[in-house]
Design a protein around this motif. Structure first.
Motif, short mmCIF file in Angstrom:
data_model
loop_
_atom_site.label_atom_id
_atom_site.label_comp_id
_atom_site.label_asym_id
_atom_site.label_seq_id
_atom_site.Cartn_x
_atom_site.Cartn_y
_atom_site.Cartn_z
N GLY A 157 -48.40 62.71 79.28
CA GLY A 157 -49.00 61.87 80.31
C GLY A 157 -48.66 60.40 80.24
O GLY A 157 -48.90 59.67 81.19
N LYS A 158 -48.09 59.95 79.13
CA LYS A 158 -47.78 58.53 78.94
C LYS A 158 -46.30 58.26 79.24
O LYS A 158 -45.42 58.99 78.79
N LEU A 159 -46.04 57.20 79.99
CA LEU A 159 -44.68 56.74 80.19
C LEU A 159 -44.30 55.88 78.98
O LEU A 159 -44.83 54.79 78.79
N LEU A 160 -43.37 56.40 78.15
CA LEU A 160 -43.04 55.72 76.90
C LEU A 160 -41.90 54.72 77.06
O LEU A 160 -41.89 53.68 76.38
N VAL A 161 -40.93 55.04 77.91
CA VAL A 161 -39.79 54.15 78.07
C VAL A 161 -39.12 54.46 79.40
O VAL A 161 -39.18 55.59 79.89
N LYS A 162 -38.47 53.46 79.99
CA LYS A 162 -37.74 53.65 81.24
C LYS A 162 -36.56 52.71 81.26
O LYS A 162 -36.55 51.66 80.60
N GLY A 163 -35.53 53.09 82.03
CA GLY A 163 -34.34 52.26 82.13
C GLY A 163 -33.11 53.13 82.24
O GLY A 163 -33.18 54.34 82.45
N THR A 164 -31.93 52.52 82.09
CA THR A 164 -30.70 53.30 82.07
C THR A 164 -30.62 54.07 80.75
O THR A 164 -31.34 53.77 79.78
N VAL B 133 -31.45 54.29 74.85
CA VAL B 133 -30.90 54.48 73.50
C VAL B 133 -31.09 53.21 72.68
O VAL B 133 -31.53 53.25 71.53
N ALA B 134 -30.77 52.06 73.27
CA ALA B 134 -30.88 50.79 72.55
C ALA B 134 -32.33 50.47 72.20
O ALA B 134 -32.60 49.87 71.14
N SER B 135 -33.28 50.89 73.03
CA SER B 135 -34.68 50.53 72.82
C SER B 135 -35.26 51.14 71.55
O SER B 135 -36.21 50.60 70.97
N GLN B 136 -34.70 52.25 71.10
CA GLN B 136 -35.25 52.91 69.90
C GLN B 136 -34.66 52.37 68.60
O GLN B 136 -35.13 52.72 67.52
N ARG B 137 -33.60 51.58 68.70
CA ARG B 137 -33.00 50.88 67.55
C ARG B 137 -32.66 51.84 66.40
O ARG B 137 -32.86 51.53 65.22
N LEU B 138 -32.14 52.99 66.75
CA LEU B 138 -31.76 53.97 65.74
C LEU B 138 -30.30 53.77 65.31
O LEU B 138 -29.43 53.53 66.15
N HIS B 139 -30.06 53.88 64.02
CA HIS B 139 -28.70 53.96 63.49
C HIS B 139 -28.46 55.42 63.11
O HIS B 139 -29.35 56.10 62.60
N THR B 140 -27.25 55.90 63.35
CA THR B 140 -26.96 57.32 63.11
C THR B 140 -25.69 57.47 62.29
O THR B 140 -24.67 56.83 62.57
N LEU B 141 -25.76 58.33 61.28
CA LEU B 141 -24.60 58.72 60.49
C LEU B 141 -24.32 60.20 60.72
O LEU B 141 -25.25 61.01 60.83
N GLU C 18 -29.36 62.36 73.35
CA GLU C 18 -30.02 63.54 72.78
C GLU C 18 -30.68 63.21 71.44
O GLU C 18 -31.78 63.68 71.15
N ASP C 19 -30.02 62.40 70.60
CA ASP C 19 -30.64 61.94 69.35
C ASP C 19 -31.98 61.26 69.66
O ASP C 19 -32.99 61.52 69.00
N VAL C 20 -31.96 60.38 70.64
CA VAL C 20 -33.16 59.62 71.00
C VAL C 20 -34.22 60.54 71.60
O VAL C 20 -35.41 60.40 71.30
#
Length: 321
Positions: A222-229, A234-242, A303-305
């Motif tokens: 029920g909650k809108l967590l994030v919106k955008g392109t 992807v950038a909003s979650q600030r994840l680094h991936t190996l 997909e990671d995000v």
């Protein structure tokens, strides 16, 4: 398919808002299915809705277009108030549900003619002929609907949506169970429609489809967590991936679970994606257990995000069970 729909929308893609809603909420019994959602959609925009099953995506779409009445909140769709003028909105919206709901013992043409009668269209034959031509169905117009493949049934459902030349399309997981070629053709058709000024709201679980949307909204419980392109999300979650490749990756994944700096491990084919927000801690954790396996920097994917956000979403419906 080479569609050119006759539609009153501005084909140049005017930046005007076709949807602008604020603080929408909706409960069913003790469950708050949509919780304080605000969103805007521009003319000619394809807006994708992502989220776990039961997250409120479909309810949110229906609220935004006046198909459901919110408990609280306000807004406009196609220039009409979503509460007071919902009937005027419905006449200009095409709605395609996940469930195929046409008569399988009728031909394609007969199904479209029936839908045209429901809309009380004055020039039904011309509208049906145009829909058949636009969606590449003319050569199959006399084929029984029950004999169609999933992809052609999808063409029929979209043709029915477009009969009354709507300004806005609502698509609820429209390509579920359809083969990849048919899905690709369907999305090419959506982009042709968007280029003509038709706005599209679509819920999907396919990441390749989500990446083809102009904008995305992620909704969980029920909650809108994030919106955008897609790039912004992807950038909003600030994840680094190996990306780790080599032997016994399942065992490696188990060893990395809960390690400092590691927030997620996901198998992608023959590689293991390991993600976290603290890049240095992530690198140390992977280096400590990788051994002779190959470790590379990987671009964090949508997909990671998506998986990360699903795992970190709190199910606020549990208390209502």
């Amino acid at each position: 398919m080479t569609a050119r729909y006759e539609n009153p929308a501005d084909p140049a893609g005017s930046p005007e808002l076709v949807i602008d809603v604020r603080n929408l909420s909706k409960s069913f019994g003790s469950k708050k299915v949509v919780d304080d959602v605000s969103l805007s959609v521009r003319r000619g925009e394809i807006y994708g809705f992502l989220g776990p099953n039961g997250s409120g995506k479909t309810t949110c779409i229906r609220l935004m277009c006046g198909l459901l009445t919110p408990d609280s909140g306000s807004g406009a769709c196609l220039g009409f108030d979503i509460v007071r003028e919902s009937e005027r909105i419905k006449r200009r919206v095409g709605y395609m549900t996940q469930r195929f709901s046409f008569w399988e013992d009728l031909t394609i043409r007969e199904n479209l003619e029936f839908v045209a009668r429901l809309f009380e269209m004055k020039e039904r034959k011309a509208a049906v002929d145009r829909a058949l031509e636009n969606l590449g169905l003319h050569g199959r117009s006399n084929q029984l609907t029950g004999t169609l493949s999933g992809g052609w049934k999808q063409h029929l459902a979209l043709a029915a949506c477009m009969l009354h030349a709507p300004d806005l399309l609502l698509l609820d997981e429209p390509t579920a169970g359809v083969d990849p070629t048919a899905r690709r053709d369907f999305w090419e058709e959506l982009h042709r429609l968007a280029a003509q000024g038709i706005s599209v709201l679509v819920s999907t679980h396919y990441m390749d489809e989500a990446e083809r949307c102009h904008k995305l909204a992620y909704i969980a419980y029920g909650k809108l967590l994030v919106k955008g392109t897609a790039r912004e999300i992807v950038a909003s979650q600030r994840l680094h991936t190996l990306s780790v490749s080599g032997d016994e990756l399942n065992a490696l994944s188990a060893r990395l679970e809960g390690a400092p700096g590691v927030e997620q491990t996901v198998m992608f084919g023959s590689a293991l994606h390991v993600s976290g927000r603290d890049e240095q801690a992530l690198r140390r954790a992977v280096a400590a257990v990788a051994g002779q396996r190959r470790v590379q920097d990987a671009e964090t994917s949508l997909e990671d995000v998506f998986i990360y956000m699903m795992r970190h979403s709190r199910d606020n419906f549990e208390a209502a069970r």
